[in-house]
Scaffold this active site. Structure first.
Site, PDB file in Angstrom:
ATOM      1  N   ASP A 116      28.302  46.974  47.302  1.00  0.00           N
ATOM      2  CA  ASP A 116      28.487  45.838  46.406  1.00  0.00           C
ATOM      3  C   ASP A 116      27.858  46.169  45.050  1.00  0.00           C
ATOM      4  O   ASP A 116      26.636  46.145  44.898  1.00  0.00           O
ATOM      5  CB  ASP A 116      27.824  44.593  47.019  1.00  0.00           C
ATOM      6  N   TYR A 119      37.968  34.515  33.338  1.00  0.00           N
ATOM      7  CA  TYR A 119      38.234  35.968  33.430  1.00  0.00           C
ATOM      8  C   TYR A 119      38.195  36.666  32.065  1.00  0.00           C
ATOM      9  O   TYR A 119      37.565  37.710  31.894  1.00  0.00           O
ATOM     10  CB  TYR A 119      39.597  36.145  34.094  1.00  0.00           C
TER      11      TYR A 119
HETATM   12  P1  NAD Z   1      42.124  45.171  42.057  1.00  0.00           P
HETATM   13  O1  NAD Z   1      41.691  43.780  42.358  1.00  0.00           O
HETATM   14  O2  NAD Z   1      43.232  45.745  42.865  1.00  0.00           O
HETATM   15  O3  NAD Z   1      40.876  46.167  42.112  1.00  0.00           O
HETATM   16  C1  NAD Z   1      39.560  45.774  41.795  1.00  0.00           C
HETATM   17  C2  NAD Z   1      38.677  46.227  42.920  1.00  0.00           C
HETATM   18  O4  NAD Z   1      37.307  45.898  42.625  1.00  0.00           O
HETATM   19  C3  NAD Z   1      39.013  45.534  44.258  1.00  0.00           C
HETATM   20  O5  NAD Z   1      39.374  46.483  45.251  1.00  0.00           O
HETATM   21  C4  NAD Z   1      37.726  44.817  44.622  1.00  0.00           C
HETATM   22  O6  NAD Z   1      37.459  44.822  46.025  1.00  0.00           O
HETATM   23  C5  NAD Z   1      36.687  45.628  43.850  1.00  0.00           C
HETATM   24  N1  NAD Z   1      35.446  44.867  43.681  1.00  0.00           N
HETATM   25  C6  NAD Z   1      35.320  43.547  43.393  1.00  0.00           C
HETATM   26  N2  NAD Z   1      34.031  43.191  43.403  1.00  0.00           N
HETATM   27  C7  NAD Z   1      33.317  44.310  43.699  1.00  0.00           C
HETATM   28  C8  NAD Z   1      31.937  44.568  43.877  1.00  0.00           C
HETATM   29  N3  NAD Z   1      31.029  43.592  43.748  1.00  0.00           N
HETATM   30  N4  NAD Z   1      31.557  45.833  44.191  1.00  0.00           N
HETATM   31  C9  NAD Z   1      32.484  46.820  44.352  1.00  0.00           C
HETATM   32  N5  NAD Z   1      33.801  46.633  44.198  1.00  0.00           N
HETATM   33  C10 NAD Z   1      34.217  45.381  43.874  1.00  0.00           C
HETATM   34  O7  NAD Z   1      42.499  45.195  40.493  1.00  0.00           O
HETATM   35  P2  NAD Z   1      43.322  46.278  39.660  1.00  0.00           P
HETATM   36  O8  NAD Z   1      44.649  45.702  39.382  1.00  0.00           O
HETATM   37  O9  NAD Z   1      43.212  47.603  40.292  1.00  0.00           O
HETATM   38  O10 NAD Z   1      42.483  46.254  38.304  1.00  0.00           O
HETATM   39  C11 NAD Z   1      41.437  47.165  38.042  1.00  0.00           C
HETATM   40  C12 NAD Z   1      40.693  46.731  36.783  1.00  0.00           C
HETATM   41  O11 NAD Z   1      41.611  46.620  35.691  1.00  0.00           O
HETATM   42  C13 NAD Z   1      40.008  45.372  36.921  1.00  0.00           C
HETATM   43  O12 NAD Z   1      38.780  45.414  36.238  1.00  0.00           O
HETATM   44  C14 NAD Z   1      40.962  44.443  36.216  1.00  0.00           C
HETATM   45  O13 NAD Z   1      40.300  43.318  35.701  1.00  0.00           O
HETATM   46  C15 NAD Z   1      41.502  45.334  35.115  1.00  0.00           C
HETATM   47  N6  NAD Z   1      42.842  44.893  34.673  1.00  0.00           N
HETATM   48  C16 NAD Z   1      43.901  44.993  35.511  1.00  0.00           C
HETATM   49  C17 NAD Z   1      45.147  44.552  35.091  1.00  0.00           C
HETATM   50  C18 NAD Z   1      46.355  44.645  35.987  1.00  0.00           C
HETATM   51  O14 NAD Z   1      47.447  44.249  35.557  1.00  0.00           O
HETATM   52  N7  NAD Z   1      46.247  45.148  37.221  1.00  0.00           N
HETATM   53  C19 NAD Z   1      45.312  43.997  33.800  1.00  0.00           C
HETATM   54  C20 NAD Z   1      44.199  43.900  32.978  1.00  0.00           C
HETATM   55  C21 NAD Z   1      42.972  44.363  33.408  1.00  0.00           C
END
Ligand code: NAD
Length: 326
Positions: A55, A150
């Protein structure tokens, strides 16, 4: 943990993180992949990586996670599509604990380079009220009026990167991702975003023969969608580049949600009866990425056509839906 590795990917159990680990391993780098989810729930698990469940909102875990690493890609966050972030603002803002502790740990453990995944949700809502958008330039994030919850966390955390660079000399890189989609993304469960949700609904219609589908909003809201391969290329490029200013990483191919549905129907070879849910979360009215800065800095911008990315995504989502119904 603690041994030397080239790269740490935080959030490696998620959509983008899972793909990024694969790319880095393919390039011969040693990778520590970290997520707080149990490993069976990771979107992709790469045997070649040091896979760790921890975490990262806890400072001690963040320190152990980055110890011995040259570079950190910080993708961990509590996030999802509009349906999730509009209804879980406190949870989204709590990601600030991950962002803060990872940055502090990276500085204290002598990490050389730190990448932070910010979002188009940092942009002022007042600039996104018309489907016929003027694409968002980086300076449009201020005066600040980010997406509630967010978006504010992202804006705060990207500023913190800047101050860690100014005050402590940590090399930070920030990309503002605009909607990323592709295989191995979240496609069900409430956190999925529009492309995966539309692929799932159309796949369910194709498999069941019931061609009625639900669309959130009136379908005229506009967005751009970046295929995962462009996201990975841009992420590596920004990390390895010379600029520390936050930069848009998104497609500039603008479509309405109705046009997105048209494309998925074309791929699936069916027509659906659309039912518009006007009370559902739909986010801003229109959003597109202005790619002037990324072109100026790197001579590159995302270019994979939406139809090509959707073909690969639909095929993957279709398989998931079929398997879930067996
Ligand atoms: P995702 O939710 O698939 O991946 C994020 C991961 O972070 C998850 O697997 C989650 O379990 C993990 N996580 C959450 N809390 C945690 C903690 N306390 N310790 C360890 N791990 C933790 O999201 P994604 O689509 O892969 O996005 C990745 C990043 O890109 C994120 O920061 C997201 O905000 C950013 N982002 C994504 C998009 C998109 O379209 N996918 C757009 C803008 C920004």
């Amino acid at each position: 943990m603690g041994k030397q590795v080239d790269v740490v990917v935080a959030g490696a159990g998620g959509f983008i993180g899972g793909h990024l680990v694969g790319t880095l391993l393919d390039q011969g780098l040693t990778v520590r992949a970290i997520d707080n989810k149990p490993r069976h729930a990771w979107h992709q698990l790469h045997e070649g990586a040091e896979n760790v469940t921890a975490d990262l909102s806890l400072l001690e875990h963040a320190r152990a996670a980055v110890r011995g690493a040259r570079q950190v890609y910080m993708l961990a966050a509590d996030m999802g599509g509009m349906g999730y972030i509009e209804n879980n603002k406190a949870a989204c803002m709590l990601s600030v604990l991950i962002s803060t502790h990872m940055l502090k740990a990276a500085h204290e453990e002598g990490v050389e380079r730190y990448f932070y995944s910010s979002s188009a949700c940092v942009y002022a809502a007042g600039k996104q009220t018309d489907p016929d958008v003027t694409a968002l330039r980086e300076e449009d994030a201020y005066p600040a009026q980010a997406e509630d919850g967010y978006g504010w966390e992202k804006l705060f955390s990207e500023r913190m990167c800047r101050h860690f660079t100014e005050d402590y000399g940590l090399v930070t890189r920030v990309a503002r991702y605009h909607n990323v989609y592709g295989p191995h993304g979240t496609w069900t469960g409430g956190r999925e975003k529009a492309p995966a949700a539309v692929c799932r609904k159309v796949a369910e219609a194709a498999l069941s023969g019931d061609h009625r589908i639900e669309i959130w909003g009136d379908g005229r809201q506009t967005r751009s969608f970046m295929y995962i391969d462009d996201c990975l290329h841009g992420t590596r490029m920004i990390m390895d580049g010379d600029s520390g200013v936050p930069v848009n990483l998104g497609s500039s191919e603008l479509v309405s949600i109705n046009q997105l549905v048209d494309l998925v129907e074309q791929i699936a070879g069916i027509r659906c009866e659309r039912h518009y849910r006007l009370d559902a979360p739909q986010g801003v009215r229109g959003r597109n990425s202005d790619n002037t800065l990324i072109r100026e800095l790197y001579g590159w911008e995302p270019s994979i056509p939406l139809i090509d990315g959707l073909e690969r995504t639909y095929a993957w989502v279709y398989d998931q839906v079929k398997r879930a119904h067996q």
